[in-house]
Design an enzyme around this catalytic site. Structure first.
Site, PDB file in Angstrom:
ATOM      1  N   GLY A 277      74.779  66.477  12.534  1.00  0.00           N
ATOM      2  CA  GLY A 277      74.968  65.144  11.991  1.00  0.00           C
ATOM      3  C   GLY A 277      75.438  65.165  10.549  1.00  0.00           C
ATOM      4  O   GLY A 277      76.056  66.134  10.079  1.00  0.00           O
ATOM      5  N   ASN A 278      75.088  64.112   9.824  1.00  0.00           N
ATOM      6  CA  ASN A 278      75.534  63.971   8.432  1.00  0.00           C
ATOM      7  C   ASN A 278      75.122  65.162   7.565  1.00  0.00           C
ATOM      8  O   ASN A 278      75.914  65.697   6.801  1.00  0.00           O
ATOM      9  CB  ASN A 278      74.948  62.692   7.838  1.00  0.00           C
ATOM     10  CG  ASN A 278      75.716  61.464   8.289  1.00  0.00           C
ATOM     11  OD1 ASN A 278      76.904  61.361   8.036  1.00  0.00           O
ATOM     12  ND2 ASN A 278      75.045  60.562   8.973  1.00  0.00           N
ATOM     13  N   ILE A 307      72.689  61.365  18.026  1.00  0.00           N
ATOM     14  CA  ILE A 307      72.269  60.450  19.087  1.00  0.00           C
ATOM     15  C   ILE A 307      72.253  59.019  18.552  1.00  0.00           C
ATOM     16  O   ILE A 307      72.456  58.062  19.289  1.00  0.00           O
ATOM     17  CB  ILE A 307      70.883  60.891  19.621  1.00  0.00           C
ATOM     18  CG1 ILE A 307      70.588  60.249  20.968  1.00  0.00           C
ATOM     19  CG2 ILE A 307      69.780  60.603  18.617  1.00  0.00           C
ATOM     20  CD1 ILE A 307      69.377  60.852  21.672  1.00  0.00           C
ATOM     21  N   ASP A 308      72.039  58.892  17.232  1.00  0.00           N
ATOM     22  CA  ASP A 308      71.946  57.564  16.613  1.00  0.00           C
ATOM     23  C   ASP A 308      73.304  56.879  16.459  1.00  0.00           C
ATOM     24  O   ASP A 308      73.355  55.703  16.118  1.00  0.00           O
ATOM     25  CB  ASP A 308      71.307  57.658  15.212  1.00  0.00           C
ATOM     26  CG  ASP A 308      69.886  58.166  15.260  1.00  0.00           C
ATOM     27  OD1 ASP A 308      69.289  58.158  16.356  1.00  0.00           O
ATOM     28  OD2 ASP A 308      69.367  58.590  14.205  1.00  0.00           O
ATOM     29  N   GLY A 352      66.565  55.903  15.826  1.00  0.00           N
ATOM     30  CA  GLY A 352      67.454  55.193  14.925  1.00  0.00           C
ATOM     31  C   GLY A 352      66.791  55.108  13.569  1.00  0.00           C
ATOM     32  O   GLY A 352      66.173  54.119  13.208  1.00  0.00           O
ATOM     33  N   GLU A 407      63.256  52.897  15.331  1.00  0.00           N
ATOM     34  CA  GLU A 407      62.208  53.538  14.518  1.00  0.00           C
ATOM     35  C   GLU A 407      62.317  53.269  13.018  1.00  0.00           C
ATOM     36  O   GLU A 407      61.320  53.273  12.303  1.00  0.00           O
ATOM     37  CB  GLU A 407      62.199  55.047  14.756  1.00  0.00           C
ATOM     38  CG  GLU A 407      63.455  55.734  14.286  1.00  0.00           C
ATOM     39  CD  GLU A 407      63.394  57.241  14.493  1.00  0.00           C
ATOM     40  OE1 GLU A 407      64.452  57.815  14.746  1.00  0.00           O
ATOM     41  OE2 GLU A 407      62.310  57.827  14.390  1.00  0.00           O
ATOM     42  N   TYR A 461      61.447  61.202  22.389  1.00  0.00           N
ATOM     43  CA  TYR A 461      61.789  62.620  22.619  1.00  0.00           C
ATOM     44  C   TYR A 461      62.183  62.876  24.069  1.00  0.00           C
ATOM     45  O   TYR A 461      62.946  63.801  24.346  1.00  0.00           O
ATOM     46  CB  TYR A 461      60.651  63.535  22.174  1.00  0.00           C
ATOM     47  CG  TYR A 461      60.513  63.561  20.665  1.00  0.00           C
ATOM     48  CD1 TYR A 461      61.512  64.128  19.884  1.00  0.00           C
ATOM     49  CD2 TYR A 461      59.427  62.991  20.022  1.00  0.00           C
ATOM     50  CE1 TYR A 461      61.433  64.125  18.499  1.00  0.00           C
ATOM     51  CE2 TYR A 461      59.325  62.983  18.644  1.00  0.00           C
ATOM     52  CZ  TYR A 461      60.334  63.556  17.888  1.00  0.00           C
ATOM     53  OH  TYR A 461      60.257  63.545  16.519  1.00  0.00           O
ATOM     54  N   ARG A 464      65.822  62.107  24.032  1.00  0.00           N
ATOM     55  CA  ARG A 464      66.642  63.063  23.300  1.00  0.00           C
ATOM     56  C   ARG A 464      66.786  64.404  24.025  1.00  0.00           C
ATOM     57  O   ARG A 464      67.779  65.110  23.849  1.00  0.00           O
ATOM     58  CB  ARG A 464      66.025  63.276  21.909  1.00  0.00           C
ATOM     59  CG  ARG A 464      67.040  63.709  20.898  1.00  0.00           C
ATOM     60  CD  ARG A 464      66.478  63.711  19.519  1.00  0.00           C
ATOM     61  NE  ARG A 464      65.503  64.762  19.296  1.00  0.00           N
ATOM     62  CZ  ARG A 464      65.064  65.130  18.104  1.00  0.00           C
ATOM     63  NH1 ARG A 464      65.537  64.514  17.031  1.00  0.00           N
ATOM     64  NH2 ARG A 464      64.173  66.071  17.957  1.00  0.00           N
TER      65      ARG A 464
HETATM   66  N1  LIG Z   1      73.535  67.694   1.489  1.00  0.00           N
HETATM   67  C1  LIG Z   1      73.402  68.812   2.193  1.00  0.00           C
HETATM   68  N2  LIG Z   1      74.047  69.937   1.818  1.00  0.00           N
HETATM   69  C2  LIG Z   1      73.925  71.093   2.527  1.00  0.00           C
HETATM   70  N3  LIG Z   1      73.181  71.203   3.636  1.00  0.00           N
HETATM   71  C3  LIG Z   1      72.515  70.116   4.067  1.00  0.00           C
HETATM   72  C4  LIG Z   1      72.586  68.876   3.366  1.00  0.00           C
HETATM   73  N4  LIG Z   1      71.817  67.981   4.034  1.00  0.00           N
HETATM   74  C5  LIG Z   1      71.286  68.640   5.090  1.00  0.00           C
HETATM   75  N5  LIG Z   1      71.704  69.918   5.109  1.00  0.00           N
HETATM   76  C6  LIG Z   1      71.323  70.930   6.090  1.00  0.00           C
HETATM   77  O1  LIG Z   1      71.920  70.605   7.340  1.00  0.00           O
HETATM   78  C7  LIG Z   1      71.005  70.896   8.394  1.00  0.00           C
HETATM   79  C8  LIG Z   1      70.817  69.684   9.245  1.00  0.00           C
HETATM   80  O2  LIG Z   1      70.468  68.551   8.449  1.00  0.00           O
HETATM   81  P1  LIG Z   1      69.556  67.383   9.026  1.00  0.00           P
HETATM   82  O3  LIG Z   1      68.244  67.945   9.426  1.00  0.00           O
HETATM   83  O4  LIG Z   1      69.576  66.257   8.077  1.00  0.00           O
HETATM   84  O5  LIG Z   1      70.262  66.990  10.381  1.00  0.00           O
HETATM   85  P2  LIG Z   1      71.612  66.243  10.659  1.00  0.00           P
HETATM   86  O6  LIG Z   1      72.734  67.193  10.687  1.00  0.00           O
HETATM   87  O7  LIG Z   1      71.770  65.078   9.728  1.00  0.00           O
HETATM   88  O8  LIG Z   1      71.366  65.759  12.150  1.00  0.00           O
HETATM   89  P3  LIG Z   1      70.380  64.599  12.665  1.00  0.00           P
HETATM   90  O9  LIG Z   1      71.307  63.514  13.122  1.00  0.00           O
HETATM   91  O10 LIG Z   1      69.642  65.208  13.772  1.00  0.00           O
HETATM   92  O11 LIG Z   1      69.501  64.169  11.536  1.00  0.00           O
HETATM   93  C9  LIG Z   1      69.712  71.376   7.770  1.00  0.00           C
HETATM   94  O12 LIG Z   1      69.645  72.777   7.888  1.00  0.00           O
HETATM   95  C10 LIG Z   1      69.832  70.914   6.343  1.00  0.00           C
HETATM   96  O13 LIG Z   1      69.155  71.778   5.436  1.00  0.00           O
HETATM   97  O1  LIG Z   2      61.526  64.605  14.854  1.00  0.00           O
HETATM   98  P1  LIG Z   2      62.821  65.207  14.485  1.00  0.00           P
HETATM   99  O2  LIG Z   2      63.202  66.381  15.297  1.00  0.00           O
HETATM  100  O3  LIG Z   2      62.941  65.475  13.036  1.00  0.00           O
HETATM  101  O4  LIG Z   2      63.938  64.135  14.835  1.00  0.00           O
HETATM  102  C1  LIG Z   2      63.789  62.782  14.639  1.00  0.00           C
HETATM  103  C2  LIG Z   2      65.050  62.143  14.209  1.00  0.00           C
HETATM  104  O5  LIG Z   2      66.200  62.580  14.846  1.00  0.00           O
HETATM  105  C3  LIG Z   2      67.110  61.502  14.983  1.00  0.00           C
HETATM  106  O6  LIG Z   2      67.284  61.227  16.318  1.00  0.00           O
HETATM  107  C4  LIG Z   2      68.449  61.872  14.443  1.00  0.00           C
HETATM  108  O7  LIG Z   2      68.922  62.967  15.198  1.00  0.00           O
HETATM  109  C5  LIG Z   2      66.473  60.319  14.294  1.00  0.00           C
HETATM  110  O8  LIG Z   2      66.734  59.077  14.854  1.00  0.00           O
HETATM  111  C6  LIG Z   2      65.033  60.686  14.369  1.00  0.00           C
HETATM  112  O9  LIG Z   2      64.288  60.108  13.372  1.00  0.00           O
HETATM  113 MG   LIG Z   3      70.378  63.693   9.265  1.00  0.00          MG
END
Ligand SMILES: Nc1ncnc2c1ncn2[C@@H]1O[C@H](COP(=O)(O)OP(=O)(O)OP(=O)(O)O)[C@@H](O)[C@H]1O
Ligand SMILES: O=P(O)(O)OC[C@H]1O[C@](O)(CO)[C@@H](O)[C@@H]1O
Ligand SMILES: [Mg+2]
Length: 538
Positions: A277-278, A307-308, A352, A407, A461, A464
């Site tokens: 994700g982001n 998923i969001d 979400g 959520e 969960y 997911r």
């Molecule tokens: N600003 C950032 N710069 C570098 N790495 C990052 C940054 N933010 C998050 N990460 C790294 O990216 C990985 C995933 O980040 P995060 O847990 O936020 O999930 P995500 O990619 O946003 O997906 P999700 O939609 O499940 O939240 C982690 O290992 C985290 O340390």
């Molecule tokens: O409990 P975990 O694994 O951190 O994931 C929860 C989060 O993952 C997400 O689905 C994003 O991937 C959020 O909506 C939710 O808060």
């Molecule tokens: Mg994230």
């Protein structure tokens, strides 16, 4: 987002090579390269990690376009600005690498190890032209007051926003024999991860790549000593899409860019596919920048996983459709419980964190939800306009109330619970709005002496961890394949996506400046309200 002025590209303005872009089209990699070299500048985005972060920010402020003139909250941006911003970075911006004819589909390996010719490139039109473009915005809003209007100036003029089309190119920038590919899945789980992994491997195989590895448990797999890489090939991935989850494992936190790039260097990886994700994409951009600073010929290609459905500019991300479909079971159960009970209240919490797309779409799809609550729209519990009054009204008129809550909704009502805590990736740990609502509804009706039978379902969960549905599997297939085509075509620091019903390549900064949210002025939210019949709770 405001109804009045939403930026067409909600990302950062990058400090890029000043190569002139003609009209609204992009430059091809070869022409870009000569211009970059002539300008003597790198096109690696000079953007700091803080800027890349996924925290919300005002796109009008962060897009520091030199030629922008702000008037009445609008910024005037030319079509050339869009073209420059959406130009996907290319490996030849920094390295003099000759193009070679594509090997895509020339041959593929069989499970027994033999290699066969797949189909000839002469058979038909299988390549996307490098100058093909996709139009990102297609509505010409007559007025900033039009529902969901995204206008860039006061007169709501239409600006063409062309982005690069995804797909296989006739020229590639890697010799398959020298490709050392790696795939990593980060963040939370999402239906379809295994489908994407599988398609990346199958497509690499079609180009003739044999050296493919999976990195275990997200970015941590690059440097945690007890995590080992997983060799991947056509045979290994053949059936992985039949199960949910990620065969590679996922993780949050632990993203140390220099350690990751040290590991990439040590393992000789030159094509990295990052699914996440982001946060993951911010990490991918940091890896891309570090690789270029170190002079490493590595392409980093993202596949957006959320998923969001909260990534900018994309119609939808994989897993979202499955989540909406799976949520129907929970909503239907809440509805059955609520209608069968005496004064039944069914509450369903869906994922979400920042964006209410799953709750909004699941509510609309079900036709069984009386109240949909999302993070983007505030609400109060008590008082004449509050949620409790409406539940009371629903019990009196319908004998039941079904509530679907995202959520991230109503976090202000539980400020004392969340306590500012964050997870390993820095995401805020939320208070449990489902549990909170359940308690509050029970308490309210007990206090006023009215019976209410409240049932709470949290399927988050379970949803997911599902296997992706058919429509998501197709999306995964196209995205996974396009990621490999993008890598072979030499694009880096980019991600693949579905925009305006077409598959595109987008520079990472354009999609991660903040989470995509439900616009309370959008037609879709209004459709949801029309369906539920709920009032404002403020
Ligand atoms: N600003 C950032 N710069 C570098 N790495 C990052 C940054 N933010 C998050 N990460 C790294 O990216 C990985 C995933 O980040 P995060 O847990 O936020 O999930 P995500 O990619 O946003 O997906 P999700 O939609 O499940 O939240 C982690 O290992 C985290 O340390
Ligand atoms: O409990 P975990 O694994 O951190 O994931 C929860 C989060 O993952 C997400 O689905 C994003 O991937 C959020 O909506 C939710 O808060
Ligand atoms: Mg994230």
């Amino acid at each position: 987002m405001t109804a009045a002025g939403v930026m067409p590209s909600q990302g950062l303005r990058l400090e890029r090579n000043p190569a002139k872009v003609l009209g609204s089209s992009f430059l091809s990699p070869s022409s870009t390269r000569s211009l970059s070299m002539a300008a003597g500048k790198s096109r690696v985005p000079a953007v700091s990690l803080q800027q890349q972060g996924s925290g919300r920010s005002n796109p009008l402020i962060i897009r520091n376009v030199v030629s922008t003139e702000k008037r009445d909250g609008f910024a005037s941006i030319s079509e050339e600005d869009y073209a420059e911003n959406f130009r996907p970075p290319h490996i030849t911006d920094n390295f003099d690498i000759p193009a070679r004819p594509s090997t895509f589909c020339a041959k593929t390996s069989l499970p027994d190890g033999r290699t066969i010719n797949r189909f000839s490139n002469d058979l038909g039109k299988i390549f996307v032209h490098e100058d093909d473009r996709v139009l990102l915005k297609t509505i010409k809003y007559a007025s900033p007051a039009s529902a969901g209007a995204e206008c860039v100036d006061r007169d709501c003029n239409f600006h063409h926003q062309w982005v690069a089309r995804a797909g296989p190119r006739s020229k590639i920038y890697f010799d398959p024999a020298e490709v050392n590919a790696a795939i990593v899945t980060c963040g939370g789980l999402c239906p379809g991860l295994n489908d994407v992994i599988r398609q990346v491997v199958l497509t690499l195989d079609c180009y003739g790549v044999t050296n493919i590895r999976g990195i275990s448990n997200g970015y941590r797999g690059f440097f945690e000593e007890d995590l080992h890489d997983i060799p991947l090939n056509r045979k290994i991935v053949q059936n992985i899409h039949l199960e949910g989850g990620s065969v590679l494992g996922v993780s949050r936190g632990g993203a140390r860019t220099t350690d990751i790039v040290d590991s990439i260097e040590k393992k000789n990886i030159n094509m990295l596919f990052v699914l996440g994700g982001n946060g993951t994409h911010a990490g991918a951009l940091a890896i891309h920048n570090e690789c270029h600073e170190r002079g490493m010929k590595v392409v980093v290609v993202g596949v957006p996983k959320t998923i969001d459905n909260d990534i900018l500019l994309m119609d939808r991300t994989f897993g979202f459709d499955t989540a909406v479909e799976e949520a129907q079971k929970a909503i239907n159960s809440a509805y059955i419980e609520a209608t069968s009970a005496y004064n039944g209240v069914g509450i369903v919490k869906l994922m979400g964190r920042q964006s209410g797309f799953i709750a909004m779409h699941a509510s609309l799809a079900s036709g069984q939800v009386d109240v949909c609550l999302i993070p983007e729209v505030g609400f109060t519990l008590d008082g004449p306009e509050g949620l409790m009054q409406h539940i009371h009204y629903l019990l009196e008129t319908k004998g039941r109330a079904v509530i679907c809550v995202a959520e991230g909704a109503g976090q202000d009502l539980m400020a004392s619970l969340s306590n500012g805590a964050t997870d390993a990736s820095g995401n805020p740990v939320l208070g449990d709005i489902g549990v909170h609502l359940t308690k509050e509804v029970k308490k309210h009706f007990k206090d006023i002496g009215m019976p209410a039978d409240v049932k709470y379902i949290d399927p988050t969960y379970m949803i997911r961890a599902c296997r992706a549905n058919a429509s998501d599997r197709i999306l995964c297939a196209v995205l996974g394949q396009n990621a490999v085509h993008a890598g072979f075509a030499g694009f880096t620091g980019i991600t693949v996506g579905l925009a305006n019903n077409h598959y595109v390549l987008l520079p990472i900064p354009e999609v991660i400046s903040h989470a995509r949210n439900v616009d309370p002025n959008s037609r879709m939210w209004h459709r949801c309200l029309t369906s539920t019949g709920q009032p404002d709770f403020l």
